[in-house]
Design a protein around this motif. Structure first.
Motif, mmCIF file in Angstrom:
data_model
loop_
_atom_site.group_PDB
_atom_site.id
_atom_site.type_symbol
_atom_site.label_atom_id
_atom_site.label_comp_id
_atom_site.label_asym_id
_atom_site.label_seq_id
_atom_site.Cartn_x
_atom_site.Cartn_y
_atom_site.Cartn_z
ATOM 1 N N LEU A 1 1.127 -1.056 -0.055
ATOM 2 C CA LEU A 1 -0.121 0.036 0.149
ATOM 3 C C LEU A 1 0.967 1.278 -0.020
ATOM 4 C CD1 LEU A 1 -2.860 -0.769 2.272
ATOM 5 C CD2 LEU A 1 -2.579 -1.668 0.286
ATOM 6 N N THR A 2 0.454 2.514 -0.576
ATOM 7 C CA THR A 2 1.279 3.544 -0.565
ATOM 8 C C THR A 2 0.181 4.574 -0.358
ATOM 9 O OG1 THR A 2 2.841 4.887 -1.795
ATOM 10 C CG2 THR A 2 1.016 4.011 -3.003
ATOM 11 N N HIS B 1 -6.200 7.233 2.718
ATOM 12 C CA HIS B 1 -5.181 7.548 1.960
ATOM 13 C C HIS B 1 -3.989 6.411 1.771
ATOM 14 C CE1 HIS B 1 -6.503 11.368 1.416
ATOM 15 N NE2 HIS B 1 -6.186 11.736 2.746
ATOM 16 N N SER B 2 -4.201 5.258 2.871
ATOM 17 C CA SER B 2 -3.310 4.257 2.668
ATOM 18 C C SER B 2 -3.992 3.080 1.867
ATOM 19 C CB SER B 2 -3.260 3.610 3.954
ATOM 20 O OG SER B 2 -2.711 4.609 5.092
ATOM 21 N N VAL B 3 -3.495 3.123 0.703
ATOM 22 C CA VAL B 3 -4.267 2.438 -0.554
ATOM 23 C C VAL B 3 -3.505 1.622 -1.270
ATOM 24 C CG1 VAL B 3 -5.734 2.785 -2.544
ATOM 25 C CG2 VAL B 3 -6.144 4.217 -0.481
ATOM 26 N N GLY B 4 -4.024 0.435 -1.676
ATOM 27 C CA GLY B 4 -3.137 -0.545 -2.687
ATOM 28 C C GLY B 4 -3.727 -0.178 -4.111
ATOM 29 N N LEU B 5 -3.178 -0.662 -5.021
ATOM 30 C CA LEU B 5 -3.364 -0.737 -6.425
ATOM 31 C C LEU B 5 -3.156 -1.858 -7.134
ATOM 32 C CD1 LEU B 5 -4.376 0.909 -9.076
ATOM 33 C CD2 LEU B 5 -2.001 1.626 -9.379
ATOM 34 N N THR B 6 -4.187 -2.374 -8.020
ATOM 35 C CA THR B 6 -4.039 -3.549 -8.817
ATOM 36 C C THR B 6 -5.043 -3.137 -9.791
ATOM 37 O OG1 THR B 6 -4.245 -5.922 -9.123
ATOM 38 C CG2 THR B 6 -5.927 -5.006 -8.215
ATOM 39 N N ILE B 7 -4.085 -3.490 -11.191
ATOM 40 C CA ILE B 7 -4.981 -3.686 -12.553
ATOM 41 C C ILE B 7 -5.455 -5.240 -12.680
ATOM 42 C CG2 ILE B 7 -4.934 -3.339 -14.941
ATOM 43 C CD1 ILE B 7 -3.479 -1.069 -14.534
ATOM 44 N N SER B 8 -4.595 -6.079 -12.595
ATOM 45 C CA SER B 8 -4.862 -7.655 -12.767
ATOM 46 C C SER B 8 -5.971 -8.091 -11.876
ATOM 47 C CB SER B 8 -3.522 -8.361 -12.681
ATOM 48 O OG SER B 8 -4.027 -9.847 -12.859
ATOM 49 N N ASN B 9 -6.707 -9.023 -12.454
ATOM 50 C CA ASN B 9 -7.659 -9.559 -11.446
ATOM 51 C C ASN B 9 -7.247 -11.130 -10.904
ATOM 52 O OD1 ASN B 9 -9.937 -7.583 -11.368
ATOM 53 N ND2 ASN B 9 -10.224 -7.964 -13.575
ATOM 54 N N ASP B 10 -6.097 -11.450 -11.294
ATOM 55 C CA ASP B 10 -5.465 -12.655 -10.967
ATOM 56 C C ASP B 10 -5.608 -13.317 -9.674
ATOM 57 O OD1 ASP B 10 -4.961 -14.052 -13.773
ATOM 58 O OD2 ASP B 10 -3.835 -12.086 -14.208
ATOM 59 N N PHE C 1 -7.781 -0.393 -3.262
ATOM 60 C CA PHE C 1 -8.482 -1.073 -2.171
ATOM 61 C C PHE C 1 -7.668 -0.524 -0.812
ATOM 62 C CE2 PHE C 1 -5.231 -3.634 -3.798
ATOM 63 C CZ PHE C 1 -4.377 -4.285 -2.661
ATOM 64 N N PHE C 2 -8.360 -0.886 0.194
ATOM 65 C CA PHE C 2 -7.771 -0.368 1.652
ATOM 66 C C PHE C 2 -7.782 -1.399 2.641
ATOM 67 C CE2 PHE C 2 -12.156 0.830 2.034
ATOM 68 C CZ PHE C 2 -12.484 0.355 3.094
ATOM 69 N N GLY C 3 -7.188 -1.104 3.977
ATOM 70 C CA GLY C 3 -7.196 -1.745 5.011
ATOM 71 C C GLY C 3 -6.599 -2.944 5.276
ATOM 72 N N ILE C 4 -6.334 -3.731 4.136
ATOM 73 C CA ILE C 4 -5.700 -5.129 4.303
ATOM 74 C C ILE C 4 -4.364 -5.063 3.233
ATOM 75 C CG2 ILE C 4 -5.886 -7.540 3.949
ATOM 76 C CD1 ILE C 4 -7.839 -6.476 5.977
ATOM 77 N N SER C 5 -3.410 -5.432 3.852
ATOM 78 C CA SER C 5 -2.034 -5.351 3.134
ATOM 79 C C SER C 5 -1.457 -6.762 3.094
ATOM 80 C CB SER C 5 -1.026 -4.286 3.407
ATOM 81 O OG SER C 5 -0.741 -4.496 4.885
ATOM 82 N N ALA C 6 -1.906 -7.736 3.953
ATOM 83 C CA ALA C 6 -1.379 -9.050 3.826
ATOM 84 C C ALA C 6 -2.196 -10.051 4.512
ATOM 85 C CB ALA C 6 0.350 -8.986 4.405
ATOM 86 N N ILE C 7 -2.098 -11.537 4.144
ATOM 87 C CA ILE C 7 -2.781 -12.353 5.082
ATOM 88 C C ILE C 7 -1.729 -13.336 5.209
ATOM 89 C CG2 ILE C 7 -4.521 -14.237 4.547
ATOM 90 C CD1 ILE C 7 -5.770 -12.661 2.488
ATOM 91 N N GLN C 8 -1.964 -13.837 6.547
ATOM 92 C CA GLN C 8 -1.159 -15.213 6.856
ATOM 93 C C GLN C 8 -2.013 -16.263 7.263
ATOM 94 O OE1 GLN C 8 1.714 -14.026 10.123
ATOM 95 N NE2 GLN C 8 3.193 -13.105 8.713
ATOM 96 N N VAL C 9 -1.226 -17.353 7.153
ATOM 97 C CA VAL C 9 -2.265 -18.614 7.553
ATOM 98 C C VAL C 9 -0.989 -19.600 8.382
ATOM 99 C CG1 VAL C 9 -3.365 -18.423 5.344
ATOM 100 C CG2 VAL C 9 -1.493 -20.072 5.552
ATOM 101 N N ALA C 10 -1.994 -20.275 9.068
ATOM 102 C CA ALA C 10 -1.225 -21.243 10.050
ATOM 103 C C ALA C 10 -0.812 -22.430 9.029
ATOM 104 C CB ALA C 10 -2.033 -21.798 11.163
ATOM 105 N N ALA C 11 0.309 -22.652 8.691
ATOM 106 C CA ALA C 11 1.011 -23.687 7.911
ATOM 107 C C ALA C 11 1.824 -24.766 8.684
ATOM 108 C CB ALA C 11 1.684 -23.420 6.627
ATOM 109 N N LYS C 12 1.858 -25.907 8.221
ATOM 110 C CA LYS C 12 2.481 -27.126 8.801
ATOM 111 C C LYS C 12 4.033 -27.268 8.262
ATOM 112 C CE LYS C 12 -1.642 -30.068 9.694
ATOM 113 N NZ LYS C 12 -2.239 -31.330 9.131
#
Length: 353
Positions: free
Chosen positions: A11-12, A112-121, A136-147
Motif C-alpha cells: 500500500l502507498t 489514503h493508505s491504499v493499494g492498487l491493482t489492475i490484474s484480477n488474477d 483497495f484499503f485496510g488489508i495489505s497481507a494475509i497469513q495462515v497457519a501452515a505445517k
C-alpha cells in the motif's frame, strides 16, 4: 504452526484520492494457495493521520462459513494513524487454492493508505474491468497457519510490477503449482534512486526511493528470491513534472542495482534483476534517455541471473504491440502473461524453482 504469508501487496500514500470508501463497504476476493484452519490479516493505516475505524470485518470462503475478524478481542476496533497491525488469529477452514472473501465495513470515507491493482488474477474488487486501476484499503497481507515452510519470492519494482499484469499471473502459477509464496512490492511511479518529487497529483504515492525501501522488504519479508524490475521511472520522470536535473547517469543506476544484489547476498536471497524495458513514443521519451537505457542494459546484462525482458517485449526503442497496453510504457494483460511464462521458464532453467 508456521505463520506463512500467502498474500502481500504494497500500500502507498494516495494523498490525492478522496472518498475512496464512499459506500462505507469494501469487498475483496484474494486467492489463497494453502489449506489452513487459521488466518490473520495485516491491517494497514500507515499513511493516514486519523484512526481507521472498522465497524465489522468478515472473512469467508463461502456464505456458510463467515467469521468475524477481531483485533485484541474486539469485533469493532480502530487502527491508529501511521501503524500496521495484525488481527487476532481467526479459526476458519480454507481449502487449498481457494478464494478468501473479505468484507470491510468502515465509516471512514477518505482513506489514503491504499493499494492498487489492475490484474484480477490474485485480488478482485467489485470492479472487475481488466483494464482499469482498482484501489483497495485496510488489508495489505494475509497469513495462515501452515505445517511446512514454503519458499518465498518478492516481486520488487514500480508500476510494471504493482499493476500485476505480469506479476499476478506469475504469482498464481508459482503458488498453485509450485507451492511458492509470493509478495508484490511494486509501487506505481517508484524510482530506484530518488523518492517521489513531481508536480504530478500522484507524487506522494510514488514512495521512497527503491534503494532504501528495499532494506525494509528484505528485513520484514525475508524472501528466498527477489525478482527485480526498476529504473524505468528514473529515466521517464525527469522533464515530465520532475526536474530534468534528476536524470541519473547510467553508472548510478548500474551501481545501485549491484548494491541491491549485495544486500540480497547478506540476507541469503537470490537476486534476479531484469533489464529496463523500452518506452519510446511515450511523453517522457527522448533520444538522450534511450541512450541511457541502452547503456544501463548493456551493463546489467553482465550480471548473473539477469533476465533480458527488454529484448522479449521490445524492438528498437518501443514496446511491441502485443505487450503495449496503449500508453507505450505499461504491459497489456496478454503481454503480461507472456512475460510471466518467460520468467517462470527462466527461474526453472536457473534451478531456482
Amino acid at each position: 504452526m508456521i505463520a506463512t504469508t500467502t498474500w502481500k501487496h504494497n500500500l502507498t500514500n494516495y494523498q490525492n484520492i478522496e472518498n475512496i470508501n464512499r459506500s462505507g463497504f469494501q469487498h475483496l476476493e484474494i486467492v489463497q494457495p494453502l489449506a489452513t484452519d487459521q488466518v490473520r490479516l495485516q491491517l494497514n493505516n500507515l499513511y493516514d493521520e486519523v484512526p481507521l475505524k472498522i465497524s465489522k470485518l468478515e472473512i469467508y470462503s463461502n456464505s456458510a462459513n463467515k467469521k468475524l475478524v477481531t483485533f485484541e478481542g474486539s469485533t469493532q476496533f480502530t487502527i491508529e494513524p501511521r501503524l500496521i497491525e495484525w488481527s487476532d488469529w481467526i479459526d476458519i477452514s480454507l481449502p487449498i487454492n481457494g478464494i478468501l472473501s473479505i468484507d470491510i465495513y468502515s465509516p471512514n470515507k477518505t482513506i489514503h493508505s491504499v493499494g492498487l491493482t489492475i490484474s484480477n488474477d490474485l485480488i478482485k474488487t467489485t470492479d472487475t474491468d481488466p483494464a482499469t486501476p482498482k484501489y483497495f484499503f485496510g488489508i495489505s497481507a494475509i497469513q495462515v497457519a501452515a505445517k511446512l515452510t514454503h519458499k518465498k519470492i518478492a516481486f520488487f519494482g514500480d508500476s510494471l510490477t504493482n499493476q500485476g499484469n505480469y506479476s499476478a499471473p506469475l504469482s498464481l502459477d508459482l503458488e498453485t503449482n509450485f507451492q511458492i509464496m509470493t509478495a508484490n512490492f511494486g509501487i506505481s511511479g517508484n524510482r530506484l534512486l530518488r523518492p517521489g518529487h513531481s508536480t504530478s497529483q500522484w507524487s506522494t504515492s510514488f514512495g521512497e526511493a527503491g534503494l532504501t525501501r528495499f532494506d525494509h522488504m528484505l528485513a520484514n519479508y525475508q524472501p528466498n528470491i527477489v525478482v527485480f524490475m526498476e529504473g524505468l521511472n528514473d529515466l521517464l520522470h525527469p522533464g515530465t513534472g520532475t526536474p530534468i536535473s534528476e536524470l541519473p547517469t547510467a553508472e548510478a543506476i548500474v551501481k545501485a542495482t549491484y548494491i541491491l544484489k549485495a544486500k540480497c547476498r547478506k540476507h541469503d536471497a537470490r537476486f534476479v534483476p531484469m533489464t529496463i524495458t523500452p518506452f519510446g513514443k511515450s511523453d517522457g521519451w527522448t533520444p538522450e534517455k534511450e541512450i541511457l537505457r541502452q547503456n544501463i542494459n548493456t551493463e546489467l546484462l553482465k550480471m548473473p541471473h539477469i533476465l533480458d525482458v527488454s529484448e522479449l517485449v521490445g524492438k528498437d526503442n518501443q514496446l511491441l504491440p502485443e505487450f503495449d497496453c496503449g500508453d507505450h510504457v505499461h504491459f497489456s494483460a496478454a503481454g503480461g502473461k507472456i512475460i510471466a511464462k518467460y520468467i517462470k521458464e527462466q527461474l526453472i532453467r536457473k534451478r531456482m524453482i
